[in-house]
Every structure is written in structure tokens, then in C-alpha cells.
Design an enzyme around this catalytic site. Sequence first.
Site, mmCIF file in Angstrom:
data_model
loop_
_atom_site.group_PDB
_atom_site.id
_atom_site.type_symbol
_atom_site.label_atom_id
_atom_site.label_comp_id
_atom_site.label_asym_id
_atom_site.label_seq_id
_atom_site.Cartn_x
_atom_site.Cartn_y
_atom_site.Cartn_z
ATOM 1 N N ASP A 183 -0.195 5.072 1.325
ATOM 2 C CA ASP A 183 -0.383 5.913 2.515
ATOM 3 C C ASP A 183 -0.430 5.064 3.777
ATOM 4 O O ASP A 183 -1.180 4.094 3.876
ATOM 5 C CB ASP A 183 -1.678 6.707 2.389
ATOM 6 C CG ASP A 183 -1.593 7.774 1.322
ATOM 7 O OD1 ASP A 183 -0.966 8.816 1.572
ATOM 8 O OD2 ASP A 183 -2.143 7.554 0.224
ATOM 9 N N ASP A 209 -1.822 -0.933 5.815
ATOM 10 C CA ASP A 209 -2.065 -0.341 7.127
ATOM 11 C C ASP A 209 -3.529 -0.115 7.440
ATOM 12 O O ASP A 209 -3.871 0.211 8.579
ATOM 13 C CB ASP A 209 -1.362 1.025 7.220
ATOM 14 C CG ASP A 209 -2.137 2.102 6.474
ATOM 15 O OD1 ASP A 209 -2.492 3.126 7.088
ATOM 16 O OD2 ASP A 209 -2.403 1.922 5.263
ATOM 17 N N ASP A 228 0.853 -1.171 0.000
ATOM 18 C CA ASP A 228 0.000 0.000 0.000
ATOM 19 C C ASP A 228 0.907 1.245 0.000
ATOM 20 O O ASP A 228 2.132 1.131 0.187
ATOM 21 C CB ASP A 228 -0.871 -0.053 1.265
ATOM 22 C CG ASP A 228 -1.641 1.215 1.514
ATOM 23 O OD1 ASP A 228 -2.259 1.730 0.570
ATOM 24 O OD2 ASP A 228 -1.621 1.697 2.660
#
Length: 260
Positions: free
Chosen positions: A7, A198, A5
Site C-alpha cells: 500500500d 512509503d 511494500d
Amino acid sequence: MIGLDFDGTLAPIVPDPADARVAPEAAAALARLGALVRAVVIVTGRPAATAVEYGQVAGGPGLADVPGLVVLGQYGLERWEAGQVTSPPPPPEIDRVRAEVPALVTSLGFAVTDGSVPGVTIEDKGRAVAVHTRRAPDPEGTLRALREPLGKFAAAAGLTVEPGRLVLELRPAGMDKGHALGAFLAERAARSVLFAGDDLGDLAAFEAVRLSGLPGVTVCSASAEVTELARRADVVVEGPAGVAALLTSLADAIPPPAAR
């Protein structure tokens, strides 16, 4: 194969999404890993070209310097590879979202701001619109209050809502990080996979790792805002700094092709 991922994984979460930048240590590690593994892919809700732009690093390798890097943006609707972006045209429903969501948020009693003062910020991603509450006076309360009205609006427009870390993203249905990652694994005939994320949207990618039947590792870039991912991950590290350290360790451990 290594999947990530953007961000909260490669770049720290910041109040203004436009200020996000990849950690230099992570970019340097990926530049090394690109020459050591079959593929490096970033799967993100951001536009693909934006992720590459925010992956530039002054005085060092950036994401554009990672050998063979592919960025699947907008949850897989866009693809950046070798400096070129390919994608279908934006769905017409997004025009309605752009036009009507600010007024909807305002009608619920929340100020819409460009980020210069406290309030709700709205990010136009081209094929999606993200409603951020991080800068609101009560970020969690604002998110809870907006979730149902935005969900109803998205359903009426034929879209879906992707919840995240103090953000609700209205986007086309039918594509998620799991579909995007699974298709890429098949395309590249991957023999193993590591995926790091996250946020709740990364759970679909974790599931794609499991369903692939390949030797796989799921990594959570941990935060206090999202805890469910950590419970589902094989490995938990402390935020983007922990991801960068893990990637560096992998680059140190994998022998160069000539030595295998």
C-alpha cells in the site's frame, strides 16, 4: 534482490483499504524483473493472499504472474509462495482486540462505520486489527486522540501498535518488516538489495538494508502525509506511479541472463 511494500508503494492509498489495487505498470515491470533478478519479495502488513488478490490486473500480468514472487504478509508472519500460504495460527489476543476495540473507539466519542458514512473504520486482518481514521471528519485529530488509548489497550493485551498513514494497527510484537526482510536476504543469499516503501513501518526495512552490509538502495514512494521516510531514503519518487516508472527503468536496464 528487489523488495517492496504494497500500500502506497505498489498500490495507491485509497479511502477504503479493500479498494486498493496494484498499479498495472508496476505489476508488468515486476513480471519482467522476476526473470532478471534473484528474487522479488513484497513485505506488507496485509494478509499475504490479500496482497496477491489485489495485485490481479485485467488484461495483463498481475502479482501472481511474477516469476518466483514471495509475499511476506502480516509483517512476515505469513508467507505466500507458488500459490500457497503458510503461517502460524493467529494469536488469541487478537480475539480480544476484535471484541473490544470498536467499543473503545466509540467510548472515546468517535463513530465506528463500515465506510458508508464518515467515521472510524476497523479492518480485521486476521492476525492484526487496523483502526483507520482516513474517513473521519478530522482524520489527523482523530488519529492523535486514539493513539494513546489504543497504545495502552494494546500493551495490556500483549500486543504492539504500528502507526501508519492515518491508521493505527494492533498486532503481535516481535516481528516487523526489518526482521522479515533481513531473514529473507539471508535465506536467498542476496548479493544486493533494493527496497521501496512509503510509510513509517518501512523504516525497519530500510535499516535491514543498511545492516545487511550488501550493496543496497532504499526508495521512498513519497507522500505529503509521511515525510520522514524521504529523509532516510537514497532515492525519492512520486508515489506508486514513480515506483512503477523506476521498476520499468530497471527492467529495461538489466540485461537478460543469456546476455550477461
